[in-house]
Design an enzyme around this catalytic site. Structure first.
Site, PDB file in Angstrom:
ATOM      1  N   ASP A 388       0.860  -1.189   0.000  1.00 17.34           N
ATOM      2  CA  ASP A 388       0.000   0.000   0.000  1.00 17.34           C
ATOM      3  C   ASP A 388       0.897   1.240   0.000  1.00 17.34           C
ATOM      4  O   ASP A 388       2.107   1.139   0.197  1.00 17.34           O
ATOM      5  CB  ASP A 388      -0.877  -0.054   1.267  1.00 17.34           C
ATOM      6  CG  ASP A 388      -1.903   1.073   1.331  1.00 17.34           C
ATOM      7  OD1 ASP A 388      -2.287   1.608   0.270  1.00 17.34           O
ATOM      8  OD2 ASP A 388      -2.312   1.417   2.461  1.00 17.34           O
ATOM      9  N   GLU A 391       2.667   4.862  -4.074  1.00 16.29           N
ATOM     10  CA  GLU A 391       2.681   5.799  -5.219  1.00 16.29           C
ATOM     11  C   GLU A 391       4.017   6.525  -5.336  1.00 16.29           C
ATOM     12  O   GLU A 391       4.412   6.805  -6.478  1.00 16.29           O
ATOM     13  CB  GLU A 391       1.523   6.790  -5.079  1.00 16.29           C
ATOM     14  CG  GLU A 391       0.148   6.166  -5.195  1.00 16.29           C
ATOM     15  CD  GLU A 391      -0.222   5.283  -4.002  1.00 16.29           C
ATOM     16  OE1 GLU A 391       0.241   5.584  -2.894  1.00 16.29           O
ATOM     17  OE2 GLU A 391      -0.935   4.293  -4.206  1.00 16.29           O
ATOM     18  N   ASP A 466      -9.067   3.437  -2.257  1.00 15.32           N
ATOM     19  CA  ASP A 466     -10.054   3.900  -1.287  1.00 15.32           C
ATOM     20  C   ASP A 466     -11.326   4.432  -1.929  1.00 15.32           C
ATOM     21  O   ASP A 466     -11.532   5.647  -2.018  1.00 15.32           O
ATOM     22  CB  ASP A 466      -9.426   4.958  -0.376  1.00 15.32           C
ATOM     23  CG  ASP A 466      -8.246   4.394   0.394  1.00 15.32           C
ATOM     24  OD1 ASP A 466      -8.089   3.154   0.411  1.00 15.32           O
ATOM     25  OD2 ASP A 466      -7.477   5.186   0.964  1.00 15.32           O
TER      26      ASP A 466
HETATM   27  O1  MIG Z   1      -3.904   6.236   4.600  1.00 17.48           O
HETATM   28  O2  MIG Z   1      -3.439   0.966   5.772  1.00 17.48           O
HETATM   29  O3  MIG Z   1      -5.903   2.118   0.482  1.00 17.48           O
HETATM   30  O4  MIG Z   1      -6.819  -0.030   1.986  1.00 17.48           O
HETATM   31  O5  MIG Z   1      -6.708   0.195   4.770  1.00 17.48           O
HETATM   32  C1  MIG Z   1      -4.608   5.047   4.505  1.00 17.48           C
HETATM   33  C2  MIG Z   1      -4.573   1.746   5.944  1.00 17.48           C
HETATM   34  C3  MIG Z   1      -3.654   3.909   4.284  1.00 17.48           C
HETATM   35  C4  MIG Z   1      -4.885   3.052   2.427  1.00 17.48           C
HETATM   36  C5  MIG Z   1      -5.360   1.821   1.745  1.00 17.48           C
HETATM   37  C6  MIG Z   1      -6.370   1.137   2.622  1.00 17.48           C
HETATM   38  C7  MIG Z   1      -5.752   0.793   3.942  1.00 17.48           C
HETATM   39  C8  MIG Z   1      -5.230   2.068   4.614  1.00 17.48           C
HETATM   40  N1  MIG Z   1      -4.304   2.744   3.717  1.00 17.48           N
END
Ligand code: MIG
Length: 838
Positions: A388, A391, A466
């Protein structure tokens, strides 16, 4: 401000092998025929450095091309394409075998540059439609907007929000049923202007790097994706469990809560394969650690979950907490693994753990280190990794990401973040994938990623980040996932139920119905939102969730075979109707229904308080999966869709390999570990469909031995003749699923057959060594010959077959269905349902 410069006239041209070079006052344009339907075009400007990201496969067997020069033009013939190159100014036009124009540079444009920006304008016919471009909001057809390629954690996903987490600069164009593709091989911030700047042209351009694009000719969209897959790589087979139902929450905490959720699934008879651990499992968000309070004994926890048949996937973000006492940080500093500013200072960005440093995944040695860091997670029993924030997303800064001046790459090969940004997530998943492969050799890695670039399919599944618990996002999931599929990424899904905001029962019921027919099926929801487990919304919705999750498991053998097709031919399992019916204008913008494979049409409900919906059925006859009613295609129908019904249609002539009614608890870990128990082959014969085939694929479900040929392909064939229905099963390959009997169900038979004869088939059983277009699985060969000698009557049973290891058939008049059990044989088998007495 620099002025836009156009490429200008050709001063000189030459040919070496399959490459033609055209020199103009602006630089050189190189055109290479890599295949008869694949042309690479590069504009090389003085002082430019080549990008070398191992993104594309350049290993193409040489083809022979013919070149002709007439006064103002050079013409190249590849066998499939004619490319005319106008010399003054330089303009490319592509024609098909019948000399029909496919596409050409815009007469007032073509290749252009301005400072470091470089691009190309092409003519945009009024009736051309555009797809692909990876992960975008909006509808299926991308026409009319300018889209940006710049990986960004952008919230919330509004109809206008662009860009998102993934950049895939691949465009699929469709005009009057004929398709071609453009892959823009450039990692810089780039743009696809599809008629915003001017209504008669589309263009693609980047803020840096080279103009380097690939023109891929169809005319079948499948052929374009086939080539695109050869160019950027294909998705390896996922472990079978990754196609099962998965449950996630930000975050399940502590360990006892994880166990409680897992137990509930089993107690309530809701199948599930995977449970996810989001950021709170870590010790203050330090990657590769466990929270000592909440998760004091990870091994024990994962063991207990494994005993219940659950796999665990843990989140891993790229940001490494800046903390002298933390071993990952210390190793990163001493190994010089983190990204730095040009002055040598490490780049520090704020993310979950506070100030953090970011590994430079563009370096092979850093990827190796990162891969190795997963050792302890795997030793604890973690099955897969969820990447996650890659980017990379950075808090509290204007651009939401790393400083663009930050440097990546080995000494002497440095690149700025402006060039590497769109690749950061891709390279991180590469590090993860390759790490898992080294740590667990022979096992299929499972990586899920938020960010990516063209080729991400080689390393990871993609979820769309999200979304929110909004009806609009349930609707938007369809075009988003369909276009990701058309961008070469087969294993895709959206958070079921919606991530942000509070979900509710009706929405969840409808979303789980959609999710059951999306390639990647995971429920996830954000911290501080209402609970979103299948049982969270009361007994009615729980029953619907159970029913559709079980339906998912029934369809697993079908899904699994589609993933084989994705691996072999780059074809997406979830596909828009235009994929199979490109000449039908209704399909060009249709994105509230879709196909899974070629034989199943799914029309989810995506608005509240609906108990009927309009469903477009394309040409042919379609059969309602639930009621077995038949519909003539080529028009819309209003179809009943009360809350517990997802409209689902089977193509007449279809062959669906499905699991038996009693679904296995999990996809990957039933008794023999391969999920093959209770396979039933469903046939839907139709007098209008003379012959159809389906390639059933089976293997051990978890290892990489399929890449060495350990698998079984069974070519299922169904044909309709005057005197009856023929079914043949031809096996090829060396995997043994341990089957002694085949179970078949033949649908829509309005009369009992006069006889059922079973015998050996012709069975050439030849396996092709290489995949060429058209691919084997899409091919329909000539009808099977006359019934071979040696066919024996099969026993007719007056009562339903009771599942003993016994061959026979039973006809159920009320269901208009024939049930059949035949012993499995080494050779090809043929079954003949004699409809008229001989
Ligand atoms: O700023 O890890 O898209 O699936 O639950 C949020 C916490 C960070 C974004 C991800 C989401 C995840 C969440 N993350």
């Amino acid at each position: 401000m620099d002025k836009v410069q156009y490429i200008g006239a050709v001063l000189h041209w030459s040919k070496q092998g399959n490459t033609l070079s055209f020199l103009t006052g602006s630089g050189a344009v190189q055109m290479t025929a890599l295949a008869p339907d694949l042309i690479r075009v590069r504009f090389l400007r003085p002082g430019q450095r080549e990008a070398d990201w191992e993104l594309i496969n350049l290993d193409w067997p040489e083809i022979s091309i013919q070149v002709q020069e007439t006064g103002e033009e050079v013409t190249v013939f590849t066998g499939e394409l004619t490319v005319r190159v106008g010399l003054s100014p330089l303009r490319l036009s592509f024609y098909d075998e019948q000399n029909r124009l496919i596409g050409r540079d815009h007469p007032q444009g073509g290749i252009f540059w301005r400072g470091s920006r470089v691009g190309c304008w092409k003519e945009m016919p009024g009736d051309e439609h555009y797809y692909g471009l990876g992960e975008k909001t909006g509808f299926l057809d991308r026409r009319g907007r300018r889209w940006v390629m710049w990986n960004t954690d952008n919230l919330p996903h509004l109809p206008t929000t662009d860009p998102l987490y993934q950049s895939i600069p691949f465009l699929l164009a469709l005009r009057q049923g004929r398709a071609y593709g453009i892959f823009f091989h450039n990692t810089w911030r780039s743009y696809f202007d599809l008629g915003k700047d001017a209504s008669d042209r589309y263009g693609f351009y980047a803020d840096g790097g080279e103009l380097d694009y690939f023109f891929i000719y169809g005319p079948d969209p499948k052929k374009v994706l086939f080539r695109y897959g050869q160019l950027t790589g294909r998705a390896p087979l996922p472990p079978r469990w990754a196609l099962g139902y998965q449950q996630s929450r930000y975050s399940y905490y502590p360990a006892t809560r994880v166990l409680e959720v897992a137990r509930r699934f089993r107690e309530r008879d809701i199948p599930a394969d995977v449970i996810y651990l989001d950021i709170h499992y870590m010790n203050q968000f330090r990657v590769f650690t466990w929270d000592p309070q909440g998760f004091p004994a990870p091994k024990r926890l994962l063991n207990e979950l494994a005993e219940m048949g659950f796999k665990v996937v843990t989140i891993v973000d790229p940001g490494v907490k800046k903390d002298e006492g933390y071993w990952v940080y210390a190793e990163g500093i001493s190994g010089d693994y983190f990204c730095r500013y040009p002055n040598g200072e490490p780049y520090v960005g704020e993310v979950w753990p506070g100030p953090a440093l970011f590994p430079d995944f563009s370096q092979a040695r850093v990827r190796r280190w990162w891969g190795e860091l997963h050792r302890e997670l795997l030793e604890a029993g973690v099955a897969g990794i969820w990447n996650d924030m890659n980017e990379p997303s950075v808090f509290n800064v204007a651009g939401k990401t790393m400083d663009l001046t930050v440097i990546h790459g080995e000494e002497g090969r440095e690149r700025t973040h402006a060039e590497v940004h769109n690749l950061y997530g891709f390279l991180m998943t590469r590090a993860t994938y390759e790490g898992l492969l080294r740590l667990r050799p022979g096992e299929r890695p499972f990586v899920l990623t938020r960010s990516g670039f063209a080729g991400i399919q080689r390393y990871a599944a993609v979820w769309t980040g999200d979304n929110s618990s909004w009806w609009e996002h349930l609707a938007m999931a369809m075009p988003m996932l369909l276009n990701l599929g058309l961008s070469g990424v087969p294993l895709v899904g959206s958070d079921i139920g919606g991530f942000m905001e509070d979900g509710h029962g009706e929405l969840f019921a409808r979303w789980i119905q959609l999710g059951a027919f999306c390639p990647f099926m995971r429920t996830h929801s954000a911290i501080d939102t209402v609970a979103q487990e299948p049982w969270s919304f009361g007994p009615e919705v729980e029953e619907i969730a159970r029913r559709y999750i079980k339906l998912r498991y029934r369809f697993l053998p079908y899904w699994y075979s589609l993933f084989w097709e994705a691996y072999r031919a780059g074809l997406p399992p979830m596909r828009p109707l235009l994929w199979e019916y490109p000449a039908d204008p209704v399909t060009w913008g249709l994105d509230d229904e879709f196909l899974v494979g070629k034989d199943l049409l799914v029309a989810p409900v995506y608005r509240p308080a609906i108990d009927q919906r309009q469903v477009y059925l394309p040409a042919g006859t379609w059969i309602n999966y639930w009621t077995e009613e038949r519909y003539a295609g080529g028009r819309y129908y209003s179809v009943a869709a009360p809350l517990d019904v997802l409209p689902l249609f089977v193509r007449a002539g279809a062959i669906l390999p499905l699991g038996a009614g009693s679904s296995p608890m999990t996809a990957g870990s039933n008794s023999s570990g391969n999920g093959h128990q209770g396979l039933i082959l469903h046939f839907y014969p139709d007098p209008e469909v003379k012959e159809s085939t389906f390639l059933l694929y089976e293997d051990d479900g978890h290892s990489l031995s399929y890449q060495e040929g350990h698998f079984l392909e069974t070519r299922l064939r169904l044909s309709w003749a005057e005197d009856g229905i023929r079914i043949s099963l031809e096996k090829a390959g060396n995997y043994n699923p341990g089957r002694t009997f085949w179970q078949l169900e033949v649908h829509g038979l309005d009369r009992e057959p006069a006889a059922v004869l079973v015998g050996p088939g012709r069975g050439d059983g030849e396996k092709e060594a290489t995949v060429e277009w058209p691919v084997a699985s899409a091919e329909i060969s000539s009808a099977p010959g006359q019934r071979a000698a040696g066919h024996r009557p099969c026993r007719r049973s007056p009562v339903p077959l009771d599942g003993e290891d016994d061959a026979g058939w039973f006809y159920d008049r009320k269901l208009a269905r024939l049930f059949l059990r035949v012993p499995d044989q080494d050779r090809a088998q043929e079954i003949w349902l004699q409809l008229t007495a001989e």
